[in-house]
Design a protein around this motif. Structure first.
Motif, PDB file in Angstrom:
ATOM      1  N   LEU A  46      12.782  -2.319  -6.357  1.00  0.00           N
ATOM      2  CA  LEU A  46      11.624  -1.729  -5.698  1.00  0.00           C
ATOM      3  C   LEU A  46      10.940  -0.732  -6.644  1.00  0.00           C
ATOM      4  O   LEU A  46      11.473  -0.425  -7.716  1.00  0.00           O
ATOM      5  CB  LEU A  46      12.059  -1.049  -4.398  1.00  0.00           C
ATOM      6  CG  LEU A  46      12.331  -2.000  -3.226  1.00  0.00           C
ATOM      7  CD1 LEU A  46      12.910  -1.253  -2.044  1.00  0.00           C
ATOM      8  CD2 LEU A  46      11.069  -2.751  -2.815  1.00  0.00           C
ATOM      9  N   PRO A  47       9.761  -0.211  -6.302  1.00  0.00           N
ATOM     10  CA  PRO A  47       9.113   0.786  -7.160  1.00  0.00           C
ATOM     11  C   PRO A  47      10.063   1.933  -7.512  1.00  0.00           C
ATOM     12  O   PRO A  47      10.778   2.448  -6.660  1.00  0.00           O
ATOM     13  CB  PRO A  47       7.947   1.266  -6.292  1.00  0.00           C
ATOM     14  CG  PRO A  47       7.581   0.062  -5.480  1.00  0.00           C
ATOM     15  CD  PRO A  47       8.897  -0.598  -5.156  1.00  0.00           C
ATOM     16  N   GLY A  48      10.042   2.310  -8.799  1.00  0.00           N
ATOM     17  CA  GLY A  48      10.931   3.363  -9.280  1.00  0.00           C
ATOM     18  C   GLY A  48      12.270   2.854  -9.763  1.00  0.00           C
ATOM     19  O   GLY A  48      13.102   3.641 -10.219  1.00  0.00           O
ATOM     20  N   GLN A  49      12.485   1.541  -9.694  1.00  0.00           N
ATOM     21  CA  GLN A  49      13.759   0.957 -10.086  1.00  0.00           C
ATOM     22  C   GLN A  49      13.561  -0.080 -11.188  1.00  0.00           C
ATOM     23  O   GLN A  49      12.562  -0.825 -11.178  1.00  0.00           O
ATOM     24  CB  GLN A  49      14.424   0.258  -8.897  1.00  0.00           C
ATOM     25  CG  GLN A  49      14.803   1.171  -7.744  1.00  0.00           C
ATOM     26  CD  GLN A  49      15.444   0.375  -6.618  1.00  0.00           C
ATOM     27  OE1 GLN A  49      14.953  -0.670  -6.220  1.00  0.00           O
ATOM     28  NE2 GLN A  49      16.551   0.880  -6.104  1.00  0.00           N
ATOM     29  N   ASP A  65       7.311   7.429  -0.303  1.00  0.00           N
ATOM     30  CA  ASP A  65       7.913   7.826   0.959  1.00  0.00           C
ATOM     31  C   ASP A  65       8.342   6.554   1.689  1.00  0.00           C
ATOM     32  O   ASP A  65       8.270   5.448   1.134  1.00  0.00           O
ATOM     33  CB  ASP A  65       6.941   8.674   1.798  1.00  0.00           C
ATOM     34  CG  ASP A  65       5.580   8.011   1.973  1.00  0.00           C
ATOM     35  OD1 ASP A  65       5.476   6.761   1.799  1.00  0.00           O
ATOM     36  OD2 ASP A  65       4.598   8.710   2.277  1.00  0.00           O
ATOM     37  N   LEU A  66       8.794   6.688   2.923  1.00  0.00           N
ATOM     38  CA  LEU A  66       9.256   5.509   3.655  1.00  0.00           C
ATOM     39  C   LEU A  66       8.138   4.510   3.892  1.00  0.00           C
ATOM     40  O   LEU A  66       8.361   3.292   3.854  1.00  0.00           O
ATOM     41  CB  LEU A  66       9.882   5.935   4.990  1.00  0.00           C
ATOM     42  CG  LEU A  66      11.340   6.394   4.918  1.00  0.00           C
ATOM     43  CD1 LEU A  66      11.827   6.819   6.284  1.00  0.00           C
ATOM     44  CD2 LEU A  66      12.225   5.285   4.364  1.00  0.00           C
ATOM     45  N   GLU A  67       6.940   5.000   4.142  1.00  0.00           N
ATOM     46  CA  GLU A  67       5.821   4.091   4.350  1.00  0.00           C
ATOM     47  C   GLU A  67       5.572   3.268   3.075  1.00  0.00           C
ATOM     48  O   GLU A  67       5.348   2.053   3.138  1.00  0.00           O
ATOM     49  CB  GLU A  67       4.564   4.867   4.739  1.00  0.00           C
ATOM     50  CG  GLU A  67       4.563   5.389   6.157  1.00  0.00           C
ATOM     51  CD  GLU A  67       5.621   6.461   6.418  1.00  0.00           C
ATOM     52  OE1 GLU A  67       5.964   7.211   5.459  1.00  0.00           O
ATOM     53  OE2 GLU A  67       6.125   6.553   7.550  1.00  0.00           O
ATOM     54  N   GLY A  68       5.586   3.943   1.927  1.00  0.00           N
ATOM     55  CA  GLY A  68       5.357   3.231   0.678  1.00  0.00           C
ATOM     56  C   GLY A  68       6.464   2.241   0.355  1.00  0.00           C
ATOM     57  O   GLY A  68       6.194   1.090  -0.041  1.00  0.00           O
TER      58      GLY A  68
END
Length: 459
Positions: free
Chosen positions: A246-249, A262-265
């Protein structure tokens, strides 16, 4: 009347001058090739610096000269018998030593509070019991030595806090750890990377298996697809398995300029991936942060998730470990992220996630460290820590309708095992298992046990 202050300055000066002198002599000793008190160069570097740096004469001799020169300047300054210009120059050297020691001491306090996790590494304990106390004590003594001279006292009182704050700001915003661009994972040689372009991100993932219902594994927390390698092999015998960064990984790159950390993203990113691959309904699994993301996605899109596997997941409204809570503070989060990006620090942190330390091999540490040095991945750590709010996820647990397998390691040092009972009490269709002799990195620390539980649950 002046004898006592002069005697005090002389004593303080000799003590402060002795520290860089002793350090300089040690560096000269190491230029001979001897590594006492460590058995070899690598062990010496890890014990002294917490990372691997070559202890060669080319590196050591300039440091020894600098340390011995600093010692001499401090001694001259403390005596106070030199000319005015020499006295001022030596005072500046003493001031620089004070700043350097105090900055190192404060960094040591930060590491002792959790950036190094306390798993027993030699550097951690030397930092906690020797380096940090010595730097704080001698830094304070050096600052006092400079400050008692009236012509420098006011300057020190004003400049020292400013210098310390400036050093912290440079560490937070002006310096970035080097990105490990040359890393090539052996895992990706056997399971090739795939990419999916969506408006949210260019997702990196792997796929294995061609039969059975689809299973999507979200990479754990700040890790990447490598962390699910054992489960990918086991589950692909009966399922089509996707492992997703996921984004950031890992190697996923955000494309949406308005992406929210955040959770929405994160749940929108999961939805974008499933939609892009035309997967209408899947079994969804996650570990740590990604367990919370999987849970939140299942609550928001119940028709798209048939079963949940939650390995030591986030999702409860509880405080994180102190080092992660500190990431929420502006500048502090950036500074901690940069300080924690070195391989030595990551190695210590990774080992702390394992009960079976022998499984935290050099190859595993490299795999957990190198992709995380990408700038976007580093920044995601403090952005997510500041943006994730689990209150809604916890409130929705009683109405979460999917069957869920919740697995926790008894020796988890990140999220306490007592949280497993709360998930069992709040989730109406939860099968809770606690594994003895397992830590937080469940997919790597106890791969066979986790794979077996998942195979049975998803069959």
């Amino acid at each position: 009347m002046d004898d006592d202050p002069r005697r005090g300055r002389a004593v303080a000066g000799r003590a402060v001058a002795a520290l860089p002198a002793l350090d300089g002599v040690l560096h000269l000793y190491w230029t001979t090739g001897l590594t006492w008190p460590a058995p070899d160069d690598r062990s010496l570097s890890l014990a002294v610096l917490g990372g691997e740096v070559p202890f060669t004469p080319r590196v050591l001799l300039p440091l020894a000269a600098l340390l011995l020169g600093t010692s001499a300047a401090v001694a001259v300054f403390a005596r106070g018998s030199s000319g005015r210009r020499t006295h001022r120059l030596c005072g500046l050297v003493a001031f620089g030593l004070a700043v350097g020691l105090l900055v190192r001491g404060l960094a040591g306090v930060v590491w002792a509070c959790g950036v190094l996790d306390g798993s027993g590494s030699t550097f951690y304990w030397l930092n906690l019991l020797l380096y940090t106390p010595v730097c704080l004590a001698f830094g304070t003594a050096a600052a006092w030595l400079v400050g008692v001279h009236r012509h420098l006292g006011r300057a020190v009182a004003l400049a020292l806090p400013l210098v310390l704050v400036a050093a912290a700001m440079v560490g937070a915003y002006g310096w970035r750890p080097g990105e490990q661009r040359g890393y090539r994972s052996p895992f990706l040689a056997s399971v090739p990377s795939r990419y999916l372009d969506t408006p949210v991100a260019r997702f990196h993932y792997v796929r294995q298996g061609t039969g059975g219902s689809p299973v999507v594994l979200l990479s754990p927390g700040a890790a990447w697809v490598f962390a699910w390698r054992a489960q990918l092999t086991a589950l692909s015998r009966t399922h089509t398995v996707y492992v997703l960064d996921l984004p950031g990984q890992g190697y996923t790159t955000v494309r949406d300029p308005h992406f929210t950390w955040d959770l929405e993203g994160m749940t929108a990113a999961v939805d974008s991936f499933l939609t892009g691959l035309r997967l209408p309904s899947v079994a969804l699994a996650g570990n740590s942060w990604s367990g919370g993301w999987a849970l939140a996605y299942a609550q928001r899109h119940p028709d798209r998730v048939g079963r949940l596997v939650l390995l030591a997941p986030s999702g409860l409204h509880e405080r994180d470990p102190m080092a992660w809570e500190a990431m929420k503070m502006p500048a502090v989060g950036e500074l901690l992220t940069n300080l924690a990006a070195g391989r030595g620090t990551v190695a210590s942190s990774v080992r702390g996630l394992f009960v079976h330390k022998e499984r935290a091999t050099g190859a595993v540490i490299d795999a957990m460290w190198a992709p995380g040095t990408r700038g976007a991945n580093l920044r995601s750590n403090y952005r997510l820590e500041r943006g994730l709010d689990w209150r809604g996820t916890e409130r929705a647990l009683p109405s979460t309708r999917q069957p869920a397998l919740v697995v926790w390691g008894r020796q988890d040092t990140v999220l306490p095992v007592r949280q497993a009972r709360r998930f069992g009490a709040l989730l109406p269709h939860a099968d809770v298992r606690v594994l003895e002799g397992c830590g937080h990195a469940l997919t790597l620390d106890c791969p066979d046990e986790v794979s077996g539980l998942m195979e049975t649950f998803l069959r």
